[in-house]
Design an enzyme around this catalytic site. Structure first.
Site, short mmCIF file in Angstrom:
data_model
loop_
_atom_site.label_atom_id
_atom_site.label_comp_id
_atom_site.label_asym_id
_atom_site.label_seq_id
_atom_site.Cartn_x
_atom_site.Cartn_y
_atom_site.Cartn_z
N LYS A 105 28.50 6.85 -5.28
CA LYS A 105 29.42 6.26 -6.26
C LYS A 105 28.82 5.01 -6.90
O LYS A 105 29.14 4.69 -8.05
CB LYS A 105 30.73 5.89 -5.57
CG LYS A 105 31.44 7.02 -4.84
CD LYS A 105 31.97 8.07 -5.78
CE LYS A 105 32.91 9.04 -5.08
NZ LYS A 105 32.29 9.78 -3.97
N ASN B 234 24.57 12.23 -6.89
CA ASN B 234 24.68 12.77 -5.54
C ASN B 234 23.31 13.08 -4.98
O ASN B 234 22.56 13.88 -5.54
CB ASN B 234 25.54 14.04 -5.57
CG ASN B 234 26.95 13.77 -6.05
OD1 ASN B 234 27.80 13.37 -5.26
ND2 ASN B 234 27.19 13.95 -7.34
N ARG C 78 28.25 19.37 -13.12
CA ARG C 78 27.28 19.06 -12.09
C ARG C 78 25.92 19.52 -12.63
O ARG C 78 25.70 20.72 -12.83
CB ARG C 78 27.63 19.77 -10.78
CG ARG C 78 26.51 19.85 -9.75
CD ARG C 78 25.97 18.51 -9.29
NE ARG C 78 26.97 17.65 -8.73
CZ ARG C 78 27.34 17.66 -7.45
NH1 ARG C 78 26.80 18.52 -6.61
NH2 ARG C 78 28.24 16.81 -7.02
N ARG D 198 32.56 22.50 -13.68
CA ARG D 198 33.58 22.70 -12.64
C ARG D 198 34.94 22.37 -13.25
O ARG D 198 35.23 21.21 -13.56
CB ARG D 198 33.27 21.82 -11.43
CG ARG D 198 31.87 22.06 -10.87
CD ARG D 198 31.53 21.16 -9.72
NE ARG D 198 31.54 19.76 -10.08
CZ ARG D 198 31.22 18.77 -9.24
NH1 ARG D 198 30.86 19.06 -8.01
NH2 ARG D 198 31.24 17.52 -9.64
N LYS E 259 39.14 6.17 -6.40
CA LYS E 259 38.50 6.99 -5.38
C LYS E 259 37.81 6.11 -4.36
O LYS E 259 37.33 5.01 -4.70
CB LYS E 259 37.51 7.98 -5.99
CG LYS E 259 36.52 7.41 -6.97
CD LYS E 259 35.76 8.53 -7.68
CE LYS E 259 34.84 7.99 -8.77
NZ LYS E 259 34.14 9.07 -9.49
N GLU F 14 28.76 10.05 -11.19
CA GLU F 14 28.20 9.99 -9.84
C GLU F 14 26.76 10.50 -9.84
O GLU F 14 26.38 11.32 -10.67
CB GLU F 14 29.02 10.81 -8.84
CG GLU F 14 30.41 10.27 -8.57
CD GLU F 14 31.13 11.03 -7.47
OE1 GLU F 14 30.45 11.76 -6.70
OE2 GLU F 14 32.36 10.90 -7.38
N ARG G 151 41.11 17.34 -10.18
CA ARG G 151 39.77 17.33 -9.60
C ARG G 151 39.05 18.65 -9.87
O ARG G 151 39.61 19.71 -9.64
CB ARG G 151 39.85 17.10 -8.08
CG ARG G 151 40.51 15.80 -7.69
CD ARG G 151 40.81 15.76 -6.21
NE ARG G 151 41.74 16.82 -5.81
CZ ARG G 151 42.06 17.11 -4.56
NH1 ARG G 151 41.52 16.41 -3.57
NH2 ARG G 151 42.90 18.10 -4.29
N ASP H 292 26.97 13.98 -11.81
CA ASP H 292 28.25 14.43 -12.35
C ASP H 292 28.50 13.74 -13.68
O ASP H 292 28.38 12.51 -13.78
CB ASP H 292 29.38 14.14 -11.38
CG ASP H 292 29.26 14.93 -10.08
OD1 ASP H 292 28.55 15.97 -10.09
OD2 ASP H 292 29.85 14.52 -9.07
#
Length: 321
Positions: free
Chosen positions: A127, A285, A213, A227, A163, A283, A235, A275
């Site tokens: 994050k 990841n 993603r 997504r 979050k 984000e 979400r 993301d």
């Protein structure tokens, strides 16, 4: 090239979803090329007084539900016996996980090629790492102070996403509209009464269309998944019920990837999933990014082949000692 010994530090192999799991896809590709595949869990890692070692299982894998692997043998090996080590333990990134990233660096002789580099993983909170690029992100605050969060929520006309900093899989993500009577209670709950900082971001309306993603291998985009959230949820995470659709990478997406590439390469972050919501990075990841199988199916690519290509190249370039 000569067969490599490739290790995977991961969650229990018994629990993987063979039709979805990205780590399993990487194992299949490594095996397909004739490499020796070893797997071990975080709890099997230890320091023996001189170096890090682990109890490892030499396995064969197949995409058959219920009988997806066989153990050929099980023995303890120093990590220096590995040519490549994939660090693919799923979040949460807790203290035990961070300790594991330190232990795997304690090798005598040649270290394996790490995917991803342990220090890079420690430095790149999923994050917080994106905050290095504030011009690419939605308006964001990181704080535990309730008045600051409530003021931020009150000023965002489109709404606010809250979050946890160490959250994953869509867990604990809340949407609050301006004037929401639950705002104070939600902030108190998520910050545990002001004891833990959280991420607050301006809501991006395009998120209803899905978040992308995008998978990067050695800094280069190689595939992506859109997504799309279900009708009754905000979400898009597939773990939270989002469904995968083909993603078309825009000029803005490619700009974001290009901006990130130098820093990702510098830190040895060779397999990354970013993301993107609308035009904004949300984000980065780096622990065990998912989406390989879905990107392969939707884009007609083979992301794991690109990853193993990089692993083979770097293993061949390692110094002799």
């Amino acid at each position: 090239m000569a067969a490599l010994t490739i290790g995977f530090l991961m969650d229990p192999l018994e629990t993987v979803r063979v039709d979805h799991d990205s780590t399993f896809a990487l194992m299949l590709e490594a095996q397909k090329r004739g490499h020796r595949v070893l797997y071990f869990e975080q709890g099997w890692l230890r320091f023996n007084g001189r170096c890090a070692e682990a109890r490892m299982r030499h396995v064969t894998v197949r995409r058959e539900l219920g009988r997806h692997f066989d153990v050929l043998d099980e023995a303890t090996h120093p990590l220096s016996n590995l040519d490549v080590l994939f660090l693919r333990k799923d979040p949460p990134v807790d203290s035990e996980f961070l300790h594991a990233t330190q232990l795997v660096e304690l090798c005598q002789g040649r270290k394996p090629v790490y995917i991803n580099d342990p220090a890079g993983i420690r430095d790149a909170n999923e994050k917080l790492f994106a905050l290095r690029y504030p011009d690419l992100m939605p308006d964001t605050r990181i704080t535990r102070e309730l008045p600051v969060l409530l003021d931020f929520i009150a000023r965002n006309e489109t709404g606010t996403i809250l979050k946890p900093i160490d959250g994953f899989g869509g867990k604990g993500i809340l949407f609050l509209s301006r004037g929401d009577r639950n705002a104070r209670s939600a902030v108190e709950l998520l910050t545990q009464g002001g004891r833990e900082a959280v991420v607050a971001q301006a809501y991006i309306p395009e998120s209803r269309l899905g978040d992308k993603r995008i998978l990067l291998v050695d800094g280069e985009p190689v595939g992506g998944v859109l997504r799309v959230p279900s009708g009754d949820d905000h979400r898009g995470n597939m773990a939270a019920g989002g469904t995968p659709h083909k993603a078309v990478l825009t000029a803005r997406d490619l700009e974001i990837c290009e901006r990130l590439k130098p820093e990702l390469r510098k830190r040895g972050l060779l397999l990354v999933g970013i993301d993107v919501l609308g035009d904004y990075l949300t984000e980065v990841n780096v622990t065990s990014p998912t989406g390989l199988v879905e990107a392969n199916h939707l884009d007609g690519v083979c992301v794991e082949a690109r990853v193993i290509d990089v692993a083979e190249r770097l293993a061949a370039e390692r110094p002799a000692s």
